[in-house]
Design a protein around this motif. Structure first.
Motif, short mmCIF file in Angstrom:
data_model
loop_
_atom_site.label_atom_id
_atom_site.label_comp_id
_atom_site.label_asym_id
_atom_site.label_seq_id
_atom_site.Cartn_x
_atom_site.Cartn_y
_atom_site.Cartn_z
N ASP A 152 0.84 -1.21 0.00
CA ASP A 152 0.00 0.00 0.00
C ASP A 152 0.87 1.25 0.00
O ASP A 152 0.62 2.20 -0.75
CB ASP A 152 -0.91 0.02 1.23
CG ASP A 152 -2.16 -0.82 1.07
OD1 ASP A 152 -2.43 -1.30 -0.05
OD2 ASP A 152 -2.88 -0.98 2.09
N LEU A 153 1.88 1.28 0.86
CA LEU A 153 2.75 2.45 0.96
C LEU A 153 3.56 2.67 -0.32
O LEU A 153 3.77 3.81 -0.73
CB LEU A 153 3.67 2.33 2.17
CG LEU A 153 2.97 2.30 3.53
CD1 LEU A 153 3.99 2.11 4.65
CD2 LEU A 153 2.14 3.56 3.74
N ARG A 154 4.00 1.59 -0.96
CA ARG A 154 4.74 1.73 -2.22
C ARG A 154 3.87 2.36 -3.30
O ARG A 154 4.34 3.16 -4.11
CB ARG A 154 5.27 0.37 -2.69
CG ARG A 154 6.55 -0.01 -2.03
CD ARG A 154 7.20 -1.25 -2.63
NE ARG A 154 8.27 -1.69 -1.75
CZ ARG A 154 8.11 -2.48 -0.70
NH1 ARG A 154 6.92 -2.96 -0.41
NH2 ARG A 154 9.13 -2.81 0.06
N ARG A 155 2.60 1.97 -3.33
CA ARG A 155 1.69 2.58 -4.31
C ARG A 155 1.58 4.08 -4.08
O ARG A 155 1.57 4.87 -5.03
CB ARG A 155 0.32 1.92 -4.23
CG ARG A 155 0.29 0.53 -4.82
CD ARG A 155 -1.14 -0.03 -4.84
NE ARG A 155 -1.11 -1.42 -5.25
CZ ARG A 155 -1.34 -2.45 -4.43
NH1 ARG A 155 -1.65 -2.23 -3.16
NH2 ARG A 155 -1.28 -3.68 -4.88
N LEU A 156 1.48 4.49 -2.83
CA LEU A 156 1.41 5.92 -2.51
C LEU A 156 2.70 6.62 -2.92
O LEU A 156 2.69 7.69 -3.52
CB LEU A 156 1.15 6.13 -1.02
CG LEU A 156 -0.16 5.60 -0.47
CD1 LEU A 156 -0.24 5.86 1.03
CD2 LEU A 156 -1.34 6.20 -1.20
N TYR A 157 3.83 6.01 -2.56
CA TYR A 157 5.14 6.55 -2.87
C TYR A 157 5.30 6.73 -4.38
O TYR A 157 5.79 7.75 -4.85
CB TYR A 157 6.20 5.62 -2.29
CG TYR A 157 7.60 6.13 -2.34
CD1 TYR A 157 8.08 7.00 -1.36
CD2 TYR A 157 8.48 5.73 -3.34
CE1 TYR A 157 9.38 7.46 -1.38
CE2 TYR A 157 9.79 6.18 -3.36
CZ TYR A 157 10.23 7.05 -2.39
OH TYR A 157 11.52 7.50 -2.42
N ASP A 158 4.85 5.73 -5.15
CA ASP A 158 4.94 5.79 -6.61
C ASP A 158 4.06 6.89 -7.19
O ASP A 158 4.34 7.41 -8.26
CB ASP A 158 4.56 4.44 -7.23
CG ASP A 158 5.60 3.36 -6.97
OD1 ASP A 158 6.75 3.70 -6.57
OD2 ASP A 158 5.27 2.17 -7.15
N MET A 159 2.99 7.26 -6.47
CA MET A 159 2.11 8.35 -6.90
C MET A 159 2.74 9.71 -6.61
O MET A 159 2.25 10.73 -7.07
CB MET A 159 0.76 8.27 -6.18
CG MET A 159 -0.10 7.12 -6.61
SD MET A 159 -1.58 6.82 -5.56
CE MET A 159 -2.08 8.42 -5.02
#
Length: 168
Positions: free
Chosen positions: A75-82
């Motif tokens: 979940d956090l990686r998806r946010l970071y990638d955004m």
């Protein structure tokens, strides 16, 4: 978690109206992590508000990561990638702080207030805070000392090289 969604949306809407380009930080509850839905909720809040992703900082505690570590980091990686910033809150109170720092490129570490509260009276707390500040610099992460309530604490943190503080 409907309350968490409401808080996130409201924070993004408020920040989008600010005249400066300050960031807004929003704490995420353990119930919002590890379900694969957080990025969709954050994206919807950003699109609805018009807030640029780099002006949103999601704060997550170490204890929130413990139960579903792998899914939570996804979940956090998806946010970071955004382009959303991710901060590790209450650092030093969980069970595997260093493993979390190795597992994810957090933008910020927030030193738990329990270390700051005893900073002037305890050489151990001072050593721990110094170590966390050094660790943050070495990992290219900003570090915020939480719970700063006195001028003495602020002065001590400045002596130790702290650049960011949070408190009353």
């Amino acid at each position: 978690d409907l309350l968490g969604e409401f808080v996130l949306r409201r924070a993004c809407l408020e920040a989008a109206g600010w005249q400066d380009s300050a960031r807004v930080a929003v704490n995420i509850s353990p119930m919002q992590l590890g379900k694969g839905t957080l990025a969709k909720v954050v994206l919807a809040a950003l699109l609805e508000s018009g807030l640029p992703p780099d002006r949103l900082e999601i704060e997550v505690t170490e204890t929130a990561l413990i139960n579903n570590e792998e899914e939570s980091f996804e979940d956090l990686r998806r946010l970071y990638d955004m382009g959303v910033r991710v901060a590790l809150d209450d650092f030093g109170t969980g069970y595997s702080s260093l493993a979390h720092l190795r597992a994810f490129p957090f933008d910020k570490i927030k030193i738990d207030k329990s270390f700051i509260r005893q900073l002037s009276e305890s050489a151990h707390c001072s050593a721990i805070v110094t170590s966390i500040l050094t660790l943050g610099r070495g990992l290219d992460m900003s570090v915020t000392a939480e719970g700063v309530e006195t001028e003495a604490q602020l002065a001590h943190l400045r002596e130790l090289g702290a650049n960011f503080v949070q408190g009353f």
